[in-house]
Enzyme design. Structure first.
Site, PDB file in Angstrom:
ATOM      1  N   SER A   1      -0.230   0.627  11.742  1.00 26.69           N
ATOM      2  CA  SER A   1      -0.287  -0.635  11.013  1.00 26.69           C
ATOM      3  C   SER A   1       1.072  -1.328  11.015  1.00 26.69           C
ATOM      4  O   SER A   1       2.101  -0.706  10.805  1.00 26.69           O
ATOM      5  CB  SER A   1      -0.726  -0.368   9.574  1.00 26.69           C
ATOM      6  OG  SER A   1      -0.698  -1.561   8.836  1.00 26.69           O
TER       7      SER A   1
ATOM      8  N   ILE B   1       9.668  -5.873   6.390  1.00 28.08           N
ATOM      9  CA  ILE B   1       8.913  -7.089   6.670  1.00 28.08           C
ATOM     10  C   ILE B   1       8.331  -7.634   5.371  1.00 28.08           C
ATOM     11  O   ILE B   1       8.322  -8.844   5.158  1.00 28.08           O
ATOM     12  CB  ILE B   1       7.768  -6.809   7.672  1.00 28.08           C
ATOM     13  CG1 ILE B   1       8.273  -6.070   8.921  1.00 28.08           C
ATOM     14  CG2 ILE B   1       7.044  -8.093   8.058  1.00 28.08           C
ATOM     15  CD1 ILE B   1       9.324  -6.776   9.714  1.00 28.08           C
ATOM     16  N   GLY B   2       7.858  -6.730   4.517  1.00 29.40           N
ATOM     17  CA  GLY B   2       7.325  -7.173   3.231  1.00 29.40           C
ATOM     18  C   GLY B   2       5.900  -7.683   3.318  1.00 29.40           C
ATOM     19  O   GLY B   2       5.491  -8.571   2.573  1.00 29.40           O
TER      20      GLY B   2
ATOM     21  N   ASN C   1      -3.393   1.239   2.520  1.00 29.42           N
ATOM     22  CA  ASN C   1      -1.949   1.495   2.570  1.00 29.42           C
ATOM     23  C   ASN C   1      -1.427   1.624   1.151  1.00 29.42           C
ATOM     24  O   ASN C   1      -0.953   0.652   0.561  1.00 29.42           O
ATOM     25  CB  ASN C   1      -1.262   0.352   3.315  1.00 29.42           C
ATOM     26  CG  ASN C   1       0.246   0.484   3.288  1.00 29.42           C
ATOM     27  OD1 ASN C   1       0.781   1.518   2.897  1.00 29.42           O
ATOM     28  ND2 ASN C   1       0.926  -0.572   3.703  1.00 29.42           N
TER      29      ASN C   1
ATOM     30  N   CYS D   1       2.726   1.429  -1.146  1.00 27.66           N
ATOM     31  CA  CYS D   1       3.367   0.190  -1.608  1.00 27.66           C
ATOM     32  C   CYS D   1       3.383   0.188  -3.132  1.00 27.66           C
ATOM     33  O   CYS D   1       2.662   0.957  -3.769  1.00 27.66           O
ATOM     34  CB  CYS D   1       2.653  -1.031  -1.013  1.00 27.66           C
ATOM     35  SG  CYS D   1       0.937  -1.176  -1.489  1.00 27.66           S
TER      36      CYS D   1
ATOM     37  N   LYS E   1      -3.325   6.028   3.450  1.00 23.12           N
ATOM     38  CA  LYS E   1      -2.074   6.131   4.191  1.00 23.12           C
ATOM     39  C   LYS E   1      -0.968   6.604   3.261  1.00 23.12           C
ATOM     40  O   LYS E   1      -0.624   5.924   2.291  1.00 23.12           O
ATOM     41  CB  LYS E   1      -1.720   4.773   4.789  1.00 23.12           C
ATOM     42  CG  LYS E   1      -0.343   4.738   5.442  1.00 23.12           C
ATOM     43  CD  LYS E   1      -0.401   4.366   6.888  1.00 23.12           C
ATOM     44  CE  LYS E   1       0.955   4.305   7.534  1.00 23.12           C
ATOM     45  NZ  LYS E   1       1.100   3.136   8.394  1.00 23.12           N
TER      46      LYS E   1
ATOM     47  N   GLY F   1      10.137   5.628  13.899  1.00 20.35           N
ATOM     48  CA  GLY F   1      10.589   5.981  15.242  1.00 20.35           C
ATOM     49  C   GLY F   1      10.769   7.483  15.424  1.00 20.35           C
ATOM     50  O   GLY F   1      10.566   8.270  14.497  1.00 20.35           O
TER      51      GLY F   1
ATOM     52  N   GLY G   1       3.472   3.431  16.760  1.00 20.06           N
ATOM     53  CA  GLY G   1       4.103   2.355  16.006  1.00 20.06           C
ATOM     54  C   GLY G   1       5.303   1.806  16.732  1.00 20.06           C
ATOM     55  O   GLY G   1       5.176   1.046  17.711  1.00 20.06           O
TER      56      GLY G   1
HETATM   57  C1  LIG Z   1       7.986  -3.216  11.760  1.00 21.07           C
HETATM   58  C2  LIG Z   1       7.050  -2.273  11.056  1.00 21.07           C
HETATM   59  C3  LIG Z   1       6.091  -2.772  10.208  1.00 21.07           C
HETATM   60  C4  LIG Z   1       5.220  -1.917   9.543  1.00 21.07           C
HETATM   61  N1  LIG Z   1       4.266  -2.443   8.735  1.00 21.07           N
HETATM   62  C5  LIG Z   1       3.372  -1.598   8.133  1.00 21.07           C
HETATM   63  C6  LIG Z   1       2.291  -2.115   7.377  1.00 21.07           C
HETATM   64  O1  LIG Z   1       2.119  -3.320   7.259  1.00 21.07           O
HETATM   65  N2  LIG Z   1       1.448  -1.241   6.790  1.00 21.07           N
HETATM   66  C7  LIG Z   1       1.579   0.116   6.936  1.00 21.07           C
HETATM   67  O2  LIG Z   1       0.770   0.879   6.402  1.00 21.07           O
HETATM   68  N3  LIG Z   1       2.578   0.633   7.678  1.00 21.07           N
HETATM   69  C8  LIG Z   1       3.476  -0.195   8.271  1.00 21.07           C
HETATM   70  N4  LIG Z   1       4.467   0.340   9.043  1.00 21.07           N
HETATM   71  C9  LIG Z   1       4.559   1.802   9.204  1.00 21.07           C
HETATM   72  C10 LIG Z   1       3.858   2.259  10.484  1.00 21.07           C
HETATM   73  O3  LIG Z   1       2.479   1.952  10.434  1.00 21.07           O
HETATM   74  C11 LIG Z   1       4.033   3.762  10.694  1.00 21.07           C
HETATM   75  O4  LIG Z   1       3.430   4.445   9.612  1.00 21.07           O
HETATM   76  C12 LIG Z   1       5.474   4.175  10.777  1.00 21.07           C
HETATM   77  O5  LIG Z   1       6.221   3.182  11.420  1.00 21.07           O
HETATM   78  C13 LIG Z   1       5.656   5.508  11.516  1.00 21.07           C
HETATM   79  O6  LIG Z   1       5.228   5.430  12.842  1.00 21.07           O
HETATM   80  P1  LIG Z   1       6.203   5.106  14.082  1.00 21.07           P
HETATM   81  O7  LIG Z   1       7.401   6.002  13.924  1.00 21.07           O
HETATM   82  O8  LIG Z   1       5.410   5.393  15.304  1.00 21.07           O
HETATM   83  O9  LIG Z   1       6.588   3.678  13.970  1.00 21.07           O
HETATM   84  C14 LIG Z   1       5.346  -0.516   9.719  1.00 21.07           C
HETATM   85  C15 LIG Z   1       6.310  -0.015  10.575  1.00 21.07           C
HETATM   86  C16 LIG Z   1       7.172  -0.863  11.260  1.00 21.07           C
HETATM   87  C17 LIG Z   1       8.197  -0.282  12.170  1.00 21.07           C
END
Ligand SMILES: Cc1cc2nc3c(=O)[nH]c(=O)nc-3n(C[C@H](O)[C@H](O)[C@H](O)COP(=O)(O)O)c2cc1C
Ligand SMILES: Cc1cc2nc3c(=O)[nH]c(=O)nc-3n(C[C@H](O)[C@H](O)[C@H](O)COP(=O)(O)OP(=O)(O)OC[C@H]3O[C@@H](n4cnc5c(N)ncnc54)[C@H](O)[C@@H]3O)c2cc1C
Ligand SMILES: Cc1cc2nc3c(=O)[nH]c(=O)nc-3n(C[C@H](O)[C@H](O)[C@H](O)COP(=O)(O)OP(=O)(O)OC[C@H]3O[C@@H](n4cnc5c(N)ncnc54)[C@H](O)[C@@H]3O)c2cc1C
Ligand SMILES: Cc1cc2nc3c(=O)[nH]c(=O)nc-3n(C[C@H](O)[C@H](O)[C@H](O)COP(=O)(O)O)c2cc1C
Ligand code: FES
Ligand code: FES
Lengths: 317, 293, 317, 293
Positions: free
Chosen positions: C25, C75-76, C131, C134, C171, C223, C277
């Site tokens: 997400s 991002i918020g 999610n 938050c 989540k 990451g 992600g």
């Molecule tokens: C730029 C960005 C925006 C994200 N926005 C959301 C979001 O809107 N809702 C959510 O549940 N997780 C959000 N995440 C978290 C990711 O869904 C994920 O749980 C987290 O980044 C770990 O995975 P990754 O290491 O592959 O990025 C965001 C992550 C990133 C980097």
């Protein structure tokens, strides 16, 4: 060490160090090997590997896995015990003028107190770091620092048992819902400083054997990968100190520091000292390099002392 | 039989002078500065690969194949194994790697002439030729037993042949020399030379088997082990092996500082990767024991 | 997609996907931009950016900082709200055959339920991801997923409001003392699956301005840097499921996946699905590459189906 | 004035064909394959630097200086700024970087002849020469106003002079051209050409000032912004700017997909880096508001 920057750093109310650089516990042994790369008396302090009251073999191998910008370890606090340390390691350190922050631990509160008491009046010891990020046998194996009341009790016992001239630091784990709550419990209990952070609990699976890579299944994640988490912990706790929610004591910041820029980040967040861990495996000469880089970084930003930069990120100009 | 003096290791930003294929391996020549003058056979070097923006932090250990104090160079022979060695192989002359050398305890060398068999698996032969030279210099005789999976994984057969007539070569698949394991020709070689010393370097099961054969023939077994290392200099405690001390007590010793060359008879080969219950301090690892000491 | 590996993956008791690959997400928007690099119907699911019942501007910039093997974002939850999504984005996704896991959030339990209800019977929607990482306005801004009872209530409300044919995932954040407790509360409340992990709370200080780099002060760390923490969370929760302490539901694993090898690590730890992600910012073509690599990795290890590999690291042979 | 068509970006493992100094900058020529044929002036490219073992994950955005469809090349001009650009500068021909291009909305081009002033700060001139060519091709006239901190940070003065007689150059320190800012010669240049379009690329305060001058002279201001980007392709939402829409409502728009070229009169320059209270959905960002909508 000049450039006219005053690098002196408080370790506690009564102890001031010539500079803020330390080693992170478990990443420099008891100093003998690092001394071949860095004269130990040039460091603010050297923090020892955590010492228990008794001999521990540590865990079986594999004990480490490399991870992206980090590593996982499960050494398991291998060591020869506090008596051996006081008799065979400490005199060597004291002779070299090292200022030693002795990391201690136990599986029960009394064991912490026992180790602390053994260090009373020992030359070379400038302070004690109680590594409460380890399992508390009396509380279902829950890590002391995951629980505010276990943390409180243990730090209180250590403070009571320790030499009053030796500041007592509590070493906190980031693996908690609120590190501010644990920090508050520790300072309430008399901690003279807080060390943050210990490793994050992690796990790597060996995709060849299809099993956890470490013999100990899980391990501690360290290195630059965790730096943003460490800086956040220091920032949160320092903010709570400014807000009066946590008693104000020096913070020894650590977690992924590799350069003077990284060290400055911790100082700006609120750390009075910075400890180098995993970076030493990559670059055992790092301590003096980081000290020099930090000094230059402060000078470039028109600071004349380290003290001025501590917590600076919390002020708006 | 005396241990070599332990020199103070140097940390050097070492320029790559040459990097070229050597069978299945790569031969790497580094401008090592003063470090080159401190090396004895069996010492190893630890490299940090990839520079500041690399995601790989830990050092990689390699036996020193040759050191030339005059040219200030150190030569390594390495196999592509994981990320770090693959990245190293992609380097080019002119690139720099951070080097720490020499490290560890080298092979113990005789004060006078002794006859020795040097046993190596794959790139394990890399440190053996310098050792052979020193034994020969002291008036002893050397035999080589070199083994590998296949021909391309043998290293230094010609170098060995140029030094001594006693050279046995085996491969698992018979693609070069006899088909078999180093343990097949080893007993004959020990007897032929009347060797009192067996030096070996290779995988753990080989070192164990070599030690058994050497011991059975009344020879001392000096084994250079390869345990996963993070620092190479003794500060991380990741590289331990269960080794029995002179006092009969087994402890976890760091293979980077107490080794990599161990008395093979003292290493608890079968217990590597376990926590033997008679290990000093193993009792303290059980969190549920009732008495905390 | 062949090699005779059955890649089908359970999303819930009633929904099975052709393969386990999803997007995380917030890392693939609502799919339009990613579709230029990867046909969306080739993914198991696409998880949308988290959608609230109403329009949100998101935070001021800077919204990101690069960190070693990772990044920080704040991002918020910028977005146009659930109605806009259902009217303008979902039909486009459905037309392309995308299987959409809609991520929803709210600041109160009722807002979650409201968003879930709006998705009832919508074509293209294969499931809902709540999610809950938050802040809960009704509970002093404490993150829902940091508290077992908030988590329980919210998931129960979403499950009750949502289309019974749509599995509901919770989540979870790793920033808790015990993620197993939160997982237990969510499955108890009726969650049909668990998504793990969300980002870790982190902070970067800009050493030029001397202030926190992000406009939002703290941000979420993602990451490869966090992969060992993510794998540990999945492993712990899957172990708790095996031990009967958490109800058995599929786990969607994420955190630092960049390759088939990484994906396999999550599967072996207990994940039935894997979401990509941060890697998408580096390599938007990653989803099909990771799928192919995972397939080959399974084949090389003599698995004939994904199913066989799920949780395999917990068995001793 | 019509927007260029939006081509589908290509992701290519692009070989570095040339990498050489260009004043204070570096000129990078990449083998971009089919991507080269899709580029219009103002498009940018996003590079992933350092390969799989790099600790840097995010893409770096660079304006496309030139694209040669026949040679299948794309040229970039870049400054060393932080870790990624420093690492890029250390690359050598033969190395590979992962390229995505073309990205973003290019400068809007006239259907027929128009007179335009192109304003650039530092490397911001990189995309301007291709734009000038196209305007000239369509029968319009162009003027250049190029500025930089010092002479070595000017890029393309000679290229500009070869294209048009209307070239004004300024530097902050007066080391080349007039001492001053691009805003000094701009009004005169607009008047001299009777320009109806002003295209600019450079730092945000410059774009704001240029827009004010252009607007005051009745010209349209097309500004290419540089906002910190993580992906470059529209999926991360990090690169937003407050921009007023046709409906008068200000929203955070992604500069990688809605930009990088924006109508300068619609960008809320003073509010960049803040959360303007009249932004759509800004009310939802206050967690303590009583009514949750
Ligand atoms: C730029 C960005 C925006 C994200 N926005 C959301 C979001 O809107 N809702 C959510 O549940 N997780 C959000 N995440 C978290 C990711 O869904 C994920 O749980 C987290 O980044 C770990 O995975 P990754 O290491 O592959 O990025 C965001 C992550 C990133 C980097
Ligand atoms: C004393 C000693 C001498 C050696 N000599 C040679 C030699 O001459 N030629 C040669 O090709 N190889 C040699 N090795 C093995 C070599 O160190 C490993 O192949 C190498 O570290 C693997 O790194 P990698 O990045 O490819 O693998 P990765 O698996 O990515 O390495 C990750 C981490 O694990 C450690 N590691 C992994 N495998 C080993 C291993 N087998 N031994 C030690 N550390 C390991 C690495 O040092 C690194 O810290 C020697 C090892 C030791 C301990
Ligand atoms: C549309 C566009 C066109 C550009 N054209 C050029 C050009 O032609 N030549 C040139 O030299 N530079 C150009 N830039 C700026 C260039 O992208 C940055 O200098 C570069 O990303 C900095 O990377 P770094 O690794 O050196 O710095 P770091 O600070 O290490 O970068 C970390 C992260 O922040 C992002 N970032 C940091 N600064 C910027 C910035 N100014 N703009 C965008 N992202 C940033 C990076 O993309 C990366 O994700 C352009 C930027 C944009 C948005
Ligand atoms: C190999 C290794 C061993 C460690 N041993 C200890 C220890 O004995 N006691 C302790 O309090 N912390 C120990 N730590 C944690 C470090 O002291 C430090 O808190 C952590 O690694 C974060 O810092 P870094 O990222 O700079 O390594 C160890 C870390 C590593 C990598
Ligand atoms: S490799 Fe670090 S102690 Fe041996
Ligand atoms: S840079 Fe990722 S959305 Fe613009």
């Amino acid at each position: 060490m000049s450039k006219n920057i005053d690098m002196s750093a408080p370790l506690g109310a009564t102890v001031t160090l010539p500079n803020p650089i330390s080693t992170a516990s478990g990443c420099a042994g008891y100093g003998r090997e690092l001394h071949r790369f860095v004269p130990l008396d040039a460091l603010g302090t050297i923090t020892t590997k955590t010492i228990m009251p008794y001999v521990r073999s540590g865990r079986a191998t594999p004990r480490m896995a490399e991870t992206p910008s980090g590593m996982l370890n499960s050494i398991g606090l291998q060591g020869s015990g506090i008596d051996h340390f006081v008799e065979h390691e400490l005199p060597w350190l004291a002779e070299r003028g090292a200022r030693v922050l002795v990391s201690i631990a136990g599986e029960r509160t009394e064991e912490f107190a026992e180790a602390a008491a053994r260090l009373k009046g020992q030359p070379g010891v400038v302070g004690i770091e109680a590594n409460i990020s380890c399992p508390n046998v009396a509380n279902r194996g829950l890590v002391f620092a995951c629980d505010a009341s276990s943390s409180y009790e243990t730090i209180r016992a250590v403070r009571a048992a320790a030499d009053p001239a030796q500041p007592v630091y509590a070493k906190l784990t980031p693996d908690v819902t609120s590190i501010v709550d644990i920090a508050a419990a520790c300072t309430e209990a008399g901690a003279d400083g807080l060390s943050m952070i210990n490793t994050l609990l992690g796990l790597v699976i060996d995709t060849e054997t299809l099993r956890p890579h470490l013999a100990g299944t899980t391990g501690g994640l360290s290195g630059p990968a965790i730096r943003p988490v460490a800086v956040r912990c220091v920032y949160q706790v320092h903010a709570a100190m400014r807000a009066g929610a946590v008693r104000r004591v020096p913070i020894l910041g650590m977690g992924g520091i590799t350069s003077g820029r990284d060290a400055l980040e911790f100082v700006l967040a609120g750390a009075s000292g910075v400890a180098l861990g995993t970076v030493l495996f990559n670059d055992p000469s790092a301590p003096l390099r980081v000290l020099r880089e930090l000094e230059s970084a402060l000078a470039e930003r028109d600071f004349t002392s380290l003290q001025q930069a501590i917590g600076r990120a919390h002020t708006s100009n | 039989m005396s241990r070599q003096p332990r020199p103070k290791p140097k940390q050097v930003a070492a320029e790559i002078l040459a990097l070229e294929p050597a069978g299945a391996y790569h031969r790497l020549v580094l401008d090592a500065g003063d470090a080159a003058g401190l090396v004895s056979p069996g010492h190893f070097a630890a490299l940090a690969i990839g520079g500041r923006e690399s995601s790989m932090l830990l050092r990689r250990a390699f036996s020193i194949h040759r050191a030339d104090p005059a040219a200030r160079t150190i030569e390594l022979i390495f196999a592509e194994h994981g990320k770090g060695t693959k990245a190293l192989a992609a380097h080019r002359p002119g690139d720099t790697v951070d080097l720490i050398a020499p490290l560890g305890n080298p092979f113990p060398l005789p004060d006078g002439p002794v006859d020795a068999v040097l046993v190596a698996g794959g790139y394990g032969s890399a440190p053996m030729f310098g050792l052979a030279e020193q034994i020969l210099d002291r008036g002893g005789r050397v035999g080589f037993v070199l083994g590998a999976g296949s021909e391309d994984k043998l290293f230094g057969v010609e170098i060995a042949r140029a030094m001594t007539p006693y050279v046995a070569v085996v491969t698992d698949d018979g693609s070069y020399g006899g088909k078999g394991r180093v343990t097949d020709p080893l007993p004959g070689m020990i007897r032929e030379l009347g060797a009192t010393e067996v030096h070996s370097c290779g995988p753990m099961p080989m070192l164990k088997a070599v030690t058994e054969i050497a011991t059975a023939h009344g020879a001392r077994s000096h084994t250079a082990v390869e345990e996963a290392m993070a620092c190479g200099i003794g500060i991380c405690m990741t590289c331990v092996l269960p080794v029995e001390g002179e006092d009969g007590v087994t402890r976890f010793l760091r293979s980077c500082t107490s080794g990599p060359v161990f008395d093979g008879a003292r290493v608890r080969w079968d217990d590597a990767g376990t926590l033997p219950s008679d290990l000093e301090g193993a009792d303290a690892m059980n969190p549920h024991r009732e008495t905390a000491r």
